[in-house]
Design a protein around this motif. Structure first.
Motif, PDB file in Angstrom:
ATOM      1  N   ILE A  62       0.833  -1.198   0.000  1.00  0.00           N
ATOM      2  CA  ILE A  62       0.000   0.000   0.000  1.00  0.00           C
ATOM      3  C   ILE A  62       0.871   1.253   0.000  1.00  0.00           C
ATOM      4  CG2 ILE A  62      -1.693   1.331   1.305  1.00  0.00           C
ATOM      5  CD1 ILE A  62      -2.842  -1.320   2.312  1.00  0.00           C
ATOM      6  N   SER A  63       1.873   1.268   0.879  1.00  0.00           N
ATOM      7  CA  SER A  63       2.768   2.417   0.950  1.00  0.00           C
ATOM      8  C   SER A  63       3.537   2.586  -0.350  1.00  0.00           C
ATOM      9  CB  SER A  63       3.746   2.241   2.119  1.00  0.00           C
ATOM     10  OG  SER A  63       4.577   3.365   2.254  1.00  0.00           O
ATOM     11  N   ARG A  64       3.982   1.460  -0.914  1.00  0.00           N
ATOM     12  CA  ARG A  64       4.738   1.517  -2.174  1.00  0.00           C
ATOM     13  C   ARG A  64       3.863   2.058  -3.302  1.00  0.00           C
ATOM     14  NH1 ARG A  64       6.648  -3.293  -1.925  1.00  0.00           N
ATOM     15  NH2 ARG A  64       5.189  -4.359  -3.337  1.00  0.00           N
ATOM     16  N   GLU A  65       2.594   1.687  -3.321  1.00  0.00           N
ATOM     17  CA  GLU A  65       1.699   2.176  -4.362  1.00  0.00           C
ATOM     18  C   GLU A  65       1.460   3.679  -4.215  1.00  0.00           C
ATOM     19  OE1 GLU A  65      -0.121   2.021  -7.850  1.00  0.00           O
ATOM     20  OE2 GLU A  65       0.890   0.321  -6.895  1.00  0.00           O
ATOM     21  N   GLN A  66       1.417   4.165  -2.976  1.00  0.00           N
ATOM     22  CA  GLN A  66       1.296   5.609  -2.755  1.00  0.00           C
ATOM     23  C   GLN A  66       2.500   6.342  -3.331  1.00  0.00           C
ATOM     24  OE1 GLN A  66       0.816   5.490   1.555  1.00  0.00           O
ATOM     25  NE2 GLN A  66      -1.287   6.242   1.363  1.00  0.00           N
ATOM     26  N   VAL A  67       3.679   5.766  -3.107  1.00  0.00           N
ATOM     27  CA  VAL A  67       4.899   6.379  -3.627  1.00  0.00           C
ATOM     28  C   VAL A  67       4.895   6.349  -5.152  1.00  0.00           C
ATOM     29  CG1 VAL A  67       7.413   6.144  -3.774  1.00  0.00           C
ATOM     30  CG2 VAL A  67       6.267   5.916  -1.563  1.00  0.00           C
ATOM     31  N   LYS A  68       4.427   5.248  -5.747  1.00  0.00           N
ATOM     32  CA  LYS A  68       4.356   5.167  -7.210  1.00  0.00           C
ATOM     33  C   LYS A  68       3.420   6.241  -7.768  1.00  0.00           C
ATOM     34  CE  LYS A  68       5.427   0.265  -8.015  1.00  0.00           C
ATOM     35  NZ  LYS A  68       4.914  -1.013  -8.542  1.00  0.00           N
ATOM     36  N   SER A  69       2.316   6.478  -7.080  1.00  0.00           N
ATOM     37  CA  SER A  69       1.391   7.524  -7.528  1.00  0.00           C
ATOM     38  C   SER A  69       2.058   8.887  -7.478  1.00  0.00           C
ATOM     39  CB  SER A  69       0.135   7.516  -6.650  1.00  0.00           C
ATOM     40  OG  SER A  69      -0.564   6.300  -6.798  1.00  0.00           O
ATOM     41  N   LEU A  70       2.892   9.096  -6.463  1.00  0.00           N
ATOM     42  CA  LEU A  70       3.634  10.357  -6.359  1.00  0.00           C
ATOM     43  C   LEU A  70       4.628  10.484  -7.509  1.00  0.00           C
ATOM     44  CD1 LEU A  70       3.833  12.792  -4.421  1.00  0.00           C
ATOM     45  CD2 LEU A  70       5.651  11.569  -3.221  1.00  0.00           C
ATOM     46  N   ILE A  71       5.256   9.362  -7.868  1.00  0.00           N
ATOM     47  CA  ILE A  71       6.233   9.384  -8.958  1.00  0.00           C
ATOM     48  C   ILE A  71       5.573   9.722 -10.290  1.00  0.00           C
ATOM     49  CG2 ILE A  71       7.803   7.920 -10.307  1.00  0.00           C
ATOM     50  CD1 ILE A  71       8.503   6.501  -7.665  1.00  0.00           C
ATOM     51  N   GLU A  72       4.307   9.375 -10.447  1.00  0.00           N
ATOM     52  CA  GLU A  72       3.596   9.703 -11.688  1.00  0.00           C
ATOM     53  C   GLU A  72       3.523  11.207 -11.915  1.00  0.00           C
ATOM     54  OE1 GLU A  72      -0.194   7.851 -11.480  1.00  0.00           O
ATOM     55  OE2 GLU A  72       0.570   5.829 -11.890  1.00  0.00           O
ATOM     56  N   THR A  73       3.660  11.987 -10.847  1.00  0.00           N
ATOM     57  CA  THR A  73       3.614  13.451 -10.950  1.00  0.00           C
ATOM     58  C   THR A  73       5.002  14.064 -11.045  1.00  0.00           C
ATOM     59  OG1 THR A  73       3.740  13.908  -8.553  1.00  0.00           O
ATOM     60  CG2 THR A  73       1.582  13.367  -9.468  1.00  0.00           C
ATOM     61  N   ALA A  74       6.034  13.216 -11.056  1.00  0.00           N
ATOM     62  CA  ALA A  74       7.409  13.709 -10.925  1.00  0.00           C
ATOM     63  C   ALA A  74       8.106  13.852 -12.271  1.00  0.00           C
ATOM     64  CB  ALA A  74       8.210  12.782 -10.028  1.00  0.00           C
ATOM     65  N   ASP A  75       9.186  14.627 -12.241  1.00  0.00           N
ATOM     66  CA  ASP A  75      10.068  14.771 -13.404  1.00  0.00           C
ATOM     67  C   ASP A  75      11.316  13.912 -13.266  1.00  0.00           C
ATOM     68  OD1 ASP A  75       8.824  17.208 -14.911  1.00  0.00           O
ATOM     69  OD2 ASP A  75       8.882  17.810 -12.811  1.00  0.00           O
ATOM     70  N   VAL A  76      11.786  13.760 -12.024  1.00  0.00           N
ATOM     71  CA  VAL A  76      13.063  13.086 -11.771  1.00  0.00           C
ATOM     72  C   VAL A  76      12.919  12.169 -10.559  1.00  0.00           C
ATOM     73  CG1 VAL A  76      15.535  13.392 -11.279  1.00  0.00           C
ATOM     74  CG2 VAL A  76      14.305  15.113 -12.640  1.00  0.00           C
ATOM     75  N   VAL A  77      13.496  10.977 -10.649  1.00  0.00           N
ATOM     76  CA  VAL A  77      13.684  10.093  -9.496  1.00  0.00           C
ATOM     77  C   VAL A  77      15.181   9.936  -9.284  1.00  0.00           C
ATOM     78  CG1 VAL A  77      13.582   7.667  -8.761  1.00  0.00           C
ATOM     79  CG2 VAL A  77      11.525   8.800  -9.573  1.00  0.00           C
TER      80      VAL A  77
END
Length: 400
Positions: free
Chosen positions: A105-120
């Protein structure tokens, strides 16, 4: 005021607050609008993302619950909730989100945040992000414009690819540690994290290049940097001479370069980059012109008789003070400098003139003192100045 901070400038300048996100002093920062998800910790990754944050990027630092970045606790626990000097040096202008990456669940939240990102940005060992489903191949499917910046110890190939990356190990394996100022000197560890900082700046370069490339193509890509390669690149002159001519290049062993004890404190002299440096040094020291002696007439013969030349100089340098010798050497345009301790350098007039000493004002009125960025842009007179985040300070805001 919360966890906002001001940049306390030198006398005569007022305190300034970030007026609009992505601006400082009313000036747009060059990376405003760029969102960075930062999985990195310790030095290499954080020094990279701090530079991005200084110039306007929104840096969201993903940290392990309860523990966070290991540098929060470097040199022992800290009464300021993990904002000790080591962490503070590397993590201004960031937001902190706590997440358990092993929890779906926590990992999926982080993935959703990455969808809005430019850089990881990550500096885990190779394969860790992939096992978590957070590798470039997985994330680029969800965000084709994503730039995935990966820092490792030794890169994805070779016998050391899974070995833990660390500054001192990179010094040893790249040939850097074996380089000595004199043949009889002991091999020693370089006492500053030179590998981490150098690789961190290479990672900044790679990210900026990828952002420029995305402007032209519309798609992201993977950027890779490793400590080992950065240290090899640091020795590009020495390595090229070794490969092409089989010769060693050691700037510290040049015949007219060295540390010399004066009547009071030592100084460093670099007798190079001039047509007749030995002549000019002898003039400054009021010695007979050794360059007229055939044994010292050329660079090659000076190298062959380095100990004799330096012995003569050392015997003369102890006759006067460092201040006196520096004035005499500079009068004939010989490169020289006093040797300062770090506390002395921090209190010097030169340090004050650069503005490198940064003071951030905490909400309780106390100051956090740290070092700013050495990069200066003529149309961006100030950098962003937000305090390093408390552990998990922005978790609710950004995830829940």
């Amino acid at each position: 005021m919360g966890n906002e901070a001001f940049n306390v400038a030198s006398a005569g300048f007022a305190l300034k607050k970030l007026e609009v996100p992505g601006t400082v002093g009313g000036v747009c920062l060059p990376l405003s609008g760029v969102r960075v998800i930062d999985f990195s910790q310790v030095v290499l990754g954080p020094v990279c993302t701090q530079m991005l944050g200084d110039f306007g990027a929104e840096v969201i630092k993903i940290e392990k619950e309860l523990i966070g970045d290991l540098t929060r606790w470097s040199l022992g626990n800290d009464p300021e909730g993990g904002q000790n000097p080591i962490f503070s040096a590397l993590n201004r202008n960031k937001k902190s989100v706590c997440a358990d990456l092993k929890d779906p669940i926590s990992r999926e939240q982080v993935k959703s945040l990455i969808e809005t990102a430019d850089v990881v940005v990550t500096n885990f060992r190779p394969g860790v992000m992939e096992r978590l489903g957070l590798g470039y191949e997985d994330l680029s499917i969800r965000n084709s414009r994503l730039i995935f910046a990966e820092a490792t110890g030794y890169g994805p190939l070779g016998p050391f690819r899974h070995k833990g990356g660390q500054d001192i190990l990179a010094q040893a394996l790249s040939g850097l540690m074996a380089r000595k100022p004199a043949p009889d000197a002991e091999i020693s560890i370089y006492p500053t994290a030179i590998c981490d900082y150098t690789a961190g700046m290479h990672l900044v370069q790679g990210i900026l290049l990828a952002l420029l490339h995305r402007e032209k193509t519309g798609v992201g890509q993977k950027v890779s940097v490793d400590l080992y390669s950065s240290m090899v690149a640091l020795q590009l002159q020495e390595a090229t001479l070794q490969m092409m001519r089989g010769r060693d290049l050691n700037w510290a062993t040049f015949p007219l370069t060295g540390v010399f004890q004066t009547k009071d404190t030592p100084i460093v002299v670099v007798g190079a980059f001039k047509e007749f440096p030995l002549r000019d040094i002898c003039k400054a020291l009021e010695l007979e012109d050794l360059s007229l002696n055939p044994r010292f007439a050329t660079f090659e013969t000076q190298m062959a008789h380095r100990e004799e030349i330096q012995g003569t100089l050392r015997r003369r340098f102890v006759d006067m003070t460092s201040r006196e010798w520096l004035a005499r050497l500079e009068a004939v345009d010989i490169l020289c400098a006093p040797i300062l301790t770090l506390p002395e350098a921090l209190e010097s007039e030169q340090m004050a003139s650069t503005g490198m000493r940064m003071k951030l004002l905490r909400s309780d009125g106390s100051l956090l003192e740290t070092i700013g960025t050495p990069v200066r842009l003529s149309d961006v007179p100030e950098i962003a100045t937000k305090l390093p985040p408390r552990l998990g300070e922005h978790t609710d805001e950004l995830l829940r």
